[in-house]
Design an enzyme around this catalytic site. Structure first.
Site, PDB file in Angstrom:
ATOM      1  CE  LYS A  35      -0.335  -0.428   5.057  1.00 52.04           C
ATOM      2  NZ  LYS A  35      -0.980  -0.981   6.183  1.00 52.04           N
ATOM      3  CE1 TYR A 244      11.648  31.802   4.791  1.00 54.67           C
ATOM      4  CE2 TYR A 244      11.713  29.386   4.178  1.00 54.67           C
ATOM      5  CZ  TYR A 244      11.541  30.512   3.771  1.00 54.67           C
ATOM      6  OH  TYR A 244      11.153  30.771   2.388  1.00 54.67           O
TER       7      TYR A 244
HETATM    8  C1  LIG Z   1      -0.313  -1.889   6.835  1.00 53.69           C
HETATM    9  C2  LIG Z   1      -1.168  -3.269   7.159  1.00 53.69           C
HETATM   10  C3  LIG Z   1      -0.031  -4.345   7.248  1.00 53.69           C
HETATM   11  C4  LIG Z   1       1.328  -4.184   7.066  1.00 53.69           C
HETATM   12  O1  LIG Z   1       1.824  -3.704   8.233  1.00 53.69           O
HETATM   13  P1  LIG Z   1       3.299  -3.632   8.586  1.00 53.69           P
HETATM   14  O2  LIG Z   1       3.589  -3.084   9.845  1.00 53.69           O
HETATM   15  O3  LIG Z   1       3.895  -2.520   7.788  1.00 53.69           O
HETATM   16  O4  LIG Z   1       4.047  -4.767   8.314  1.00 53.69           O
HETATM   17  C5  LIG Z   1      -0.908  -5.503   7.275  1.00 53.69           C
HETATM   18  N1  LIG Z   1      -2.262  -5.407   7.598  1.00 53.69           N
HETATM   19  C6  LIG Z   1      -2.995  -4.373   7.589  1.00 53.69           C
HETATM   20  C7  LIG Z   1      -4.350  -4.543   7.948  1.00 53.69           C
HETATM   21  C8  LIG Z   1      -2.307  -3.390   7.674  1.00 53.69           C
HETATM   22  O5  LIG Z   1      -3.135  -2.186   7.438  1.00 53.69           O
END
Ligand SMILES: *Cc1c(COP(=O)(O)O)cnc(C)c1O
Length: 349
Positions: A35, A244
């Site tokens: 993702k 800044y």
């Molecule tokens: C993002 C996510 C994962 C992966 O999690 P990591 O901590 O990056 O390994 C797995 N399952 C769900 C439901 C998630 O939202």
């Protein structure tokens, strides 16, 4: 070139996937979460290299991301969507062969009406109170949904990065209770859960951040190097300020490098006066405020200022940089800017 270079080591991604796969029994499938544009590293390249490593199941947050993964991988691999079947998703799910993980009775009804016969999985809430069906709702829907043959029944752990947190065992118990007697494949483990041990593995583990070199997979191989070009170097007299708000003032005669990269590139402003860049093996403090396109670095102690300075590399991984900025490696990775030149090394088939 004015833009910074983000180098992504595909061999390290492959090694990390294989190491997590090796931590599970052979009958447990190791999937890959890709993702948020493959945690900021480029979803097409990351999905392809993970497929080459051996992953056959992929997870994304929303259906649109699944379309990009399908385009990168073609037909074959399973692509599941954590947000489930949302209004407007029906065509995407159908046309790109994506599997929604149904989170509620409302989604289940939408799926039945919109895509009868199309595969789906089920997400259960075992205590995180974020996504998934609650125990009562599940008890009510379970007979119907199990009769349809879900591809996966999953839940997510809230505290898996803290191995001795009591909620891990509580969620495991709740998941076991809610899925007793179920024949569909089951999953609760992301990266943290994969490292908690085999009782958390069930039929499939779904690591994300560990594949990309982040905690809680502390033994991961580092995946990213981020080199920021030096645009200009200037000499300062004691008492002169930088950036800044004039928040950094030279206490000695100083040499300051202005480098390309700022908060618009994900170098979040909280790193102001706190992070470190590296010239080879020599640390150089980030001084003054991070601005949109630029940061400033104290290079007084360098004999020679190199053409670029590393903010992610062998001396400083995503978690160390995150700590300097008061955040987590996940945020450092997924904030990596669109402006960077992404360069992929390794990963030869
Ligand atoms: C993002 C996510 C994962 C992966 O999690 P990591 O901590 O990056 O390994 C797995 N399952 C769900 C439901 C998630 O939202």
């Amino acid at each position: 070139m004015g833009t910074a270079t983000l180098t992504i080591d595909r061999d390290a991604i492959i090694a990390n996937w294989r190491a997590l796969d090796a931590a599970t029994d052979p009958q447990t499938e190791t999937a890959a979460v890709v993702k948020a544009d493959g945690y900021g590293l480029g979803v097409a390249e990351v999905a392809q290299v993970l497929a080459r490593a051996g992953a056959r199941s992929f997870f994304v947050a929303v259906a649109e991301e699944g379309v990009a993964v399908r385009r990168a991988l073609g037909v074959g691999p399973t692509i599941s969507v954590f947000s489930g079947h949302m209004v407007g998703d029906t065509e995407l799910l159908r046309d790109h062969d994506l599997i929604p993980l149904l989170n509620s009775g409302e989604q289940a009804a939408r799926h039945r009406d919109g895509l009868p016969g199309h595969p789906f999985g089920i997400q259960l809430d075992t205590g995180m109170n974020r996504l998934g069906m609650e125990p009562e709702e599940w008890a009510y829907l379970r007979g119907w949904l199990l009769g349809e043959g879900p591809t996966l029944i999953m839940s997510h752990l809230a505290c898996a990065d803290t191995p001795d947190h009591a909620q891990n065992a509580a969620q495991l118990r709740a998941f076991r209770d809610m899925t007793e007697g179920v024949s569909a494949p089951r999953s609760v483990a992301a990266t943290g859960g994969t490292l908690l041990g085999t009782e958390y593995h069930f039929d499939l583990v779904r690591p994300g951040v560990g594949l990309y070199g982040g905690a809680p997979f502390y033994d991961a191989q580092p995946v990213v190097t981020l080199s920021l070009p030096v645009i200009q170097v200037r000499d300062l007299n004691p008492g002169e300020s930088v950036g800044y708000g004039a928040t950094w003032v030279a206490g000695r005669a100083s040499k300051v490098a202005t480098v390309s990269g700022g908060y618009a590139d994900g170098l979040i402003r909280a790193k102001s006066n706190r992070a470190t860049l590296w010239a080879g093996d020599t640390p150089c403090p980030l001084i003054g405020r991070v601005s949109m396109d630029l940061i400033t670095v104290d290079v007084t102690d360098l004999d020679e200022v190199p053409a670029s300075l590393d903010i992610l590399g062998p001396h400083q991984g995503v978690d160390m940089l995150a700590e300097a900025a008061g955040t987590i490696g996940y945020e450092i990775l997924t904030a990596l800017g669109a402006r960077y030149h992404r360069r992929y090394i390794g990963g030869a088939p």
